[in-house]
Design an enzyme around this catalytic site. Structure first.
Site, PDB file in Angstrom:
ATOM      1  N   ASN A 128      -5.217  -9.089   6.796  1.00 28.03           N
ATOM      2  CA  ASN A 128      -4.559  -9.075   8.351  1.00 28.03           C
ATOM      3  C   ASN A 128      -5.564  -9.728   9.289  1.00 28.03           C
ATOM      4  O   ASN A 128      -5.178 -10.734  10.017  1.00 28.03           O
ATOM      5  CB  ASN A 128      -4.262  -7.826   8.695  1.00 28.03           C
ATOM      6  CG  ASN A 128      -2.975  -7.254   8.265  1.00 28.03           C
ATOM      7  OD1 ASN A 128      -1.863  -7.552   8.677  1.00 28.03           O
ATOM      8  ND2 ASN A 128      -2.897  -6.547   7.139  1.00 28.03           N
ATOM      9  N   VAL A 135       6.093 -22.475  -3.573  1.00 29.02           N
ATOM     10  CA  VAL A 135       5.171 -23.721  -3.412  1.00 29.02           C
ATOM     11  C   VAL A 135       4.497 -24.233  -4.859  1.00 29.02           C
ATOM     12  O   VAL A 135       3.863 -23.326  -5.280  1.00 29.02           O
ATOM     13  CB  VAL A 135       4.157 -23.729  -2.467  1.00 29.02           C
ATOM     14  CG1 VAL A 135       3.100 -25.070  -2.258  1.00 29.02           C
ATOM     15  CG2 VAL A 135       4.849 -23.442  -0.882  1.00 29.02           C
ATOM     16  N   CYS A 170       0.649  -1.182  -0.038  1.00 28.26           N
ATOM     17  CA  CYS A 170       0.148   0.032  -0.211  1.00 28.26           C
ATOM     18  C   CYS A 170       0.798   1.218  -0.030  1.00 28.26           C
ATOM     19  O   CYS A 170       0.526   2.442  -0.521  1.00 28.26           O
ATOM     20  CB  CYS A 170      -0.970   0.077   1.268  1.00 28.26           C
ATOM     21  SG  CYS A 170      -1.791  -1.599   1.652  1.00 28.26           S
ATOM     22  N   ALA A 212      -6.081  -4.895   2.542  1.00 26.19           N
ATOM     23  CA  ALA A 212      -4.915  -5.170   3.457  1.00 26.19           C
ATOM     24  C   ALA A 212      -5.621  -5.454   4.970  1.00 26.19           C
ATOM     25  O   ALA A 212      -5.282  -6.503   5.266  1.00 26.19           O
ATOM     26  CB  ALA A 212      -4.144  -4.120   3.791  1.00 26.19           C
TER      27      ALA A 212
HETATM   28  P1  FAD Z   1       0.119 -10.566  -0.924  1.00 24.19           P
HETATM   29  O1  FAD Z   1       0.258  -9.281  -0.302  1.00 24.19           O
HETATM   30  O2  FAD Z   1      -0.158 -10.400  -2.588  1.00 24.19           O
HETATM   31  O3  FAD Z   1       0.982 -11.675  -0.622  1.00 24.19           O
HETATM   32  C1  FAD Z   1       1.006 -12.827  -1.082  1.00 24.19           C
HETATM   33  C2  FAD Z   1       2.518 -13.522  -1.219  1.00 24.19           C
HETATM   34  O4  FAD Z   1       2.244 -14.619  -1.468  1.00 24.19           O
HETATM   35  C3  FAD Z   1       3.276 -12.799  -1.878  1.00 24.19           C
HETATM   36  O5  FAD Z   1       4.348 -12.204  -1.246  1.00 24.19           O
HETATM   37  C4  FAD Z   1       3.679 -13.759  -3.187  1.00 24.19           C
HETATM   38  O6  FAD Z   1       5.072 -13.651  -3.353  1.00 24.19           O
HETATM   39  C5  FAD Z   1       3.608 -15.108  -2.351  1.00 24.19           C
HETATM   40  N1  FAD Z   1       3.207 -16.062  -3.038  1.00 24.19           N
HETATM   41  C6  FAD Z   1       2.292 -16.266  -4.165  1.00 24.19           C
HETATM   42  N2  FAD Z   1       2.190 -17.748  -4.418  1.00 24.19           N
HETATM   43  C7  FAD Z   1       3.234 -18.461  -3.915  1.00 24.19           C
HETATM   44  C8  FAD Z   1       3.607 -19.715  -3.724  1.00 24.19           C
HETATM   45  N3  FAD Z   1       3.220 -20.506  -4.771  1.00 24.19           N
HETATM   46  N4  FAD Z   1       4.583 -20.161  -3.013  1.00 24.19           N
HETATM   47  C9  FAD Z   1       5.208 -18.916  -2.138  1.00 24.19           C
HETATM   48  N5  FAD Z   1       4.886 -17.908  -2.111  1.00 24.19           N
HETATM   49  C10 FAD Z   1       3.904 -17.298  -2.955  1.00 24.19           C
HETATM   50  N6  FAD Z   1      -5.118  -2.392   0.572  1.00 24.19           N
HETATM   51  C11 FAD Z   1      -5.305  -1.405   1.116  1.00 24.19           C
HETATM   52  O7  FAD Z   1      -6.413  -2.006   1.901  1.00 24.19           O
HETATM   53  N7  FAD Z   1      -5.539  -0.183   1.281  1.00 24.19           N
HETATM   54  C12 FAD Z   1      -4.470   0.517   0.464  1.00 24.19           C
HETATM   55  O8  FAD Z   1      -4.225   1.630   0.309  1.00 24.19           O
HETATM   56  C13 FAD Z   1      -3.854  -0.351  -0.745  1.00 24.19           C
HETATM   57  N8  FAD Z   1      -2.812   0.037  -1.557  1.00 24.19           N
HETATM   58  C14 FAD Z   1      -2.377  -0.849  -2.324  1.00 24.19           C
HETATM   59  C15 FAD Z   1      -1.300  -0.276  -3.240  1.00 24.19           C
HETATM   60  C16 FAD Z   1      -0.735  -1.133  -4.084  1.00 24.19           C
HETATM   61  C17 FAD Z   1       0.240  -0.577  -5.143  1.00 24.19           C
HETATM   62  C18 FAD Z   1      -1.079  -2.460  -4.024  1.00 24.19           C
HETATM   63  C19 FAD Z   1      -0.284  -3.324  -4.909  1.00 24.19           C
HETATM   64  C20 FAD Z   1      -1.681  -2.927  -3.121  1.00 24.19           C
HETATM   65  C21 FAD Z   1      -2.557  -2.258  -2.303  1.00 24.19           C
HETATM   66  N9  FAD Z   1      -3.547  -2.815  -1.323  1.00 24.19           N
HETATM   67  C22 FAD Z   1      -4.044  -1.873  -0.525  1.00 24.19           C
HETATM   68  C23 FAD Z   1      -3.666  -4.022  -1.553  1.00 24.19           C
HETATM   69  C24 FAD Z   1      -3.057  -4.715  -0.185  1.00 24.19           C
HETATM   70  O9  FAD Z   1      -1.561  -4.575  -0.521  1.00 24.19           O
HETATM   71  C25 FAD Z   1      -3.531  -6.269  -0.248  1.00 24.19           C
HETATM   72  O10 FAD Z   1      -4.842  -6.515   0.072  1.00 24.19           O
HETATM   73  C26 FAD Z   1      -2.602  -7.089   0.669  1.00 24.19           C
HETATM   74  O11 FAD Z   1      -1.346  -7.045   0.478  1.00 24.19           O
HETATM   75  C27 FAD Z   1      -2.996  -8.431   0.611  1.00 24.19           C
HETATM   76  O12 FAD Z   1      -2.307  -9.329   1.496  1.00 24.19           O
HETATM   77  P2  FAD Z   1      -2.069 -10.960   1.103  1.00 24.19           P
HETATM   78  O13 FAD Z   1      -1.273 -11.491   2.150  1.00 24.19           O
HETATM   79  O14 FAD Z   1      -3.532 -11.563   0.832  1.00 24.19           O
HETATM   80  O15 FAD Z   1      -1.399 -11.034  -0.227  1.00 24.19           O
END
Ligand code: FAD
Length: 472
Positions: free
Chosen positions: A323, A81, A43, A319
């Protein structure tokens, strides 16, 4: 000793791993992350690219070493994975040096989302970027720094690059008018680029109310961002490098294009393992985030969630949900079954000197599909007491159901710092609790002249909408 395995080391994955280890220090917790970054704040990337944040490391809340040494989590970065076997209860992970088969008692899939790219030519050209990962952010920041130093604006990374320079480099294209496109329009303008933003639909920020979209769009234009509404990009032109963005009606020369046209859940791994997807295309999970495979959970941007208003599955990749749901899974696998809760689709965005927030169900068609008859009203009111210095205007759009008066959703905008986003929290409460607009109009909100008028704009909006619902 039980083993909890997590796939994906960001918001959902590391929340789950940390909570599980805290609640049951005896549990073996293994996290596979295919990249090198964990627990990072994507974010914050637009603000890093803008220059307000100086290093990518600042976006990391807990380092891999801290997870390993202080939290005793077996974190394996650089491990992707590639297979889940729910019958054998194992995952297979590959790194540059090894292939590991890891048994699990409980498994969390937290693989996140990936950018959706439009089906157009030119996406593989040099100078075309997406912004979904830390490495994307690094590349974009490097591009900005290079362009600035070529223009002799200043040395890359020397002090804040966000002083809203005279336009002096670019032009650049931003494809997509969602929150990432809007935040990047600000980040690039602040670095002196001439920014052209292309939006396929007839308004930007389409999840917000029309009034909010219009206000933010007008503000972008006032900041010299050229906004093209209803302009579907059909090609990014160039031989090796991007040289122009082409729509049906326009050809705009650019030196760089950022494509921010949404995300989709990263589900391949789950699908290959026979884990069911829901109607949204994300991984289906019950209230405890458990999938159709026993002891396999899914949380964060890869999974669908329940919407607080409709009660139906929704895909809202943000995000806090990641969490919250990750943490709940960490609690569940250590013996305290916990639900992460439904979502209201609450989101906020800043664009230059304006802020906006939205929550609940705003789209009339979606509201009707869910069985409501939406009534909507937009009001403008002062953000602070009239006699108090400074202050501005808060615009509030509220939607309620005609028959029951239930507050379905809201959208607000104000000058940055004048409270649109913080005011949205009252609406989140009303939407989540399913209260009627008449009750919202009687909420006992705080009042003092530096913060609002006696009747906060949220209360005024509720009063006006209550009248409209009663009259209709
Ligand atoms: P992710 O953060 O995508 O993490 C998933 C992880 O899994 C990654 O590190 C990836 O490398 C790993 N992975 C995937 N497949 C595999 C595999 N097969 N084996 C091992 N590892 C793997 N949300 C908000 O609420 N407010 C905001 O202002 C906001 N701004 C954002 C701005 C940007 C530029 C971006 C890109 C996103 C933003 N978001 C925002 C969204 C927020 O970042 C996501 O909702 C949050 O990061 C989701 O977390 P997650 O753990 O589900 O997934």
């Amino acid at each position: 000793m039980e083993t909890f395995v997590v796939v994906g080391g960001d918001a959902a994955g590391m929340s789950a791993a940390s909570k599980a280890k805290r609640d049951d220090p005896e549990m073996e917790v293994v996290v596979f992350e295919k990249g090198q970054w964990v627990s990072y704040g994507a974010c914050g990337l637009p603000y890093y690219i803008k220059g307000e944040i100086q290093s990518l490391e600042e976006l990391v809340s807990i380092t891999p070493e801290e997870f390993r040494e202080e939290r005793d989590i077996d974190l394996r970065t650089g491990h992707e994975v590639v297979d889940i076997d729910p019958d054998e209860r194992t995952v297979t992970a590959e790194s540059e040096d090894e292939t590991v088969e890891q048994p699990y008692d409980h498994l969390l899939i937290a693989t996140g989302a990936e950018p959706v790219l439009p089906p157009i030519d030119g996406l593989d050209l040099e100078g075309v970027y997406t912004l979904g990962s830390m490495s994307d952010g690094k590349e974009l920041r490097e591009y900005v720094s290079r362009a600035r130093s070529e223009e002799n604006l200043d040395q890359p990374d020397s002090g804040p690059a966000c002083q809203f320079l005279e336009q002096c480099t670019g032009p650049v294209g931003v494809v997509g008018g969602g929150y990432i496109g809007v935040e990047m329009a600000e980040a690039l303008t602040a670095n002196g680029f001439e920014v052209h933003l292309f939006q396929r639909g007839d308004r930007i920020l389409k999840g917000f109310s029309e009034a909010t979209s219009d206000s933010v769009c007008a503000h972008l234009e006032a900041q010299d961002v050229a906004v093209y509404l209803g302009e579907s990009v059909i090609e990014i032109e160039g031989d090796e490098r991007a040289t122009a963005v082409r729509t049906e009606g326009q050809r705009v020369p650019v030196e760089m294009a950022l494509v921010g046209t949404g995300v989709r859940p990263r589900t391949d791994l789950a699908e290959d393992a026979g884990i069911e997807l829901g109607e949204t295309g994300a991984i289906a999970a019950d209230a405890y985030r458990e999938t159709n495979a026993p002891d396999v959970y899914a949380a964060g941007d890869c999974a669908e969630v329940e919407h607080v208003v409709t009660g139906e599955p929704a895909y809202v990749p943000l995000a806090l949900t990641a969490n919250r749901h990750g943490r709940a899974v960490g609690q569940t696998v250590t013996g305290t079954p916990s639900v992460g809760g439904a979502v209201a689709g609450t989101a906020a965005v800043k664009a230059f000197d304006i802020e906006a927030a939205r929550t609940g169900l705003l789209n009339a068609e979606e509201a009707r599909e869910a069985g409501f008859e939406p009534v909507t009203e937009t009001i403008e009111a002062k953000s602070r007491a009239g006699y108090y210095p400074e202050g501005g205007t808060v615009e509030v759009t509220l939607t309620a159901d005609r028959e029951t008066g239930r507050v379905l959703g809201g959208s607000l905008t104000s000058e940055y710092g004048e409270g649109a986003v913080h005011r949205s929290h009252a609406l989140v409460g009303a939407v989540t609790e399913g209260v009627a607009v008449a009750e919202l109009a009687n909420y006992d909100l705080a009042y003092a002249p530096p913060f609002n008028t006696t009747w906060d704009p949220v209360l005024t909006a509720a009063k006006v909408l209550e009248g409209k619902v009663n009259d209709s």
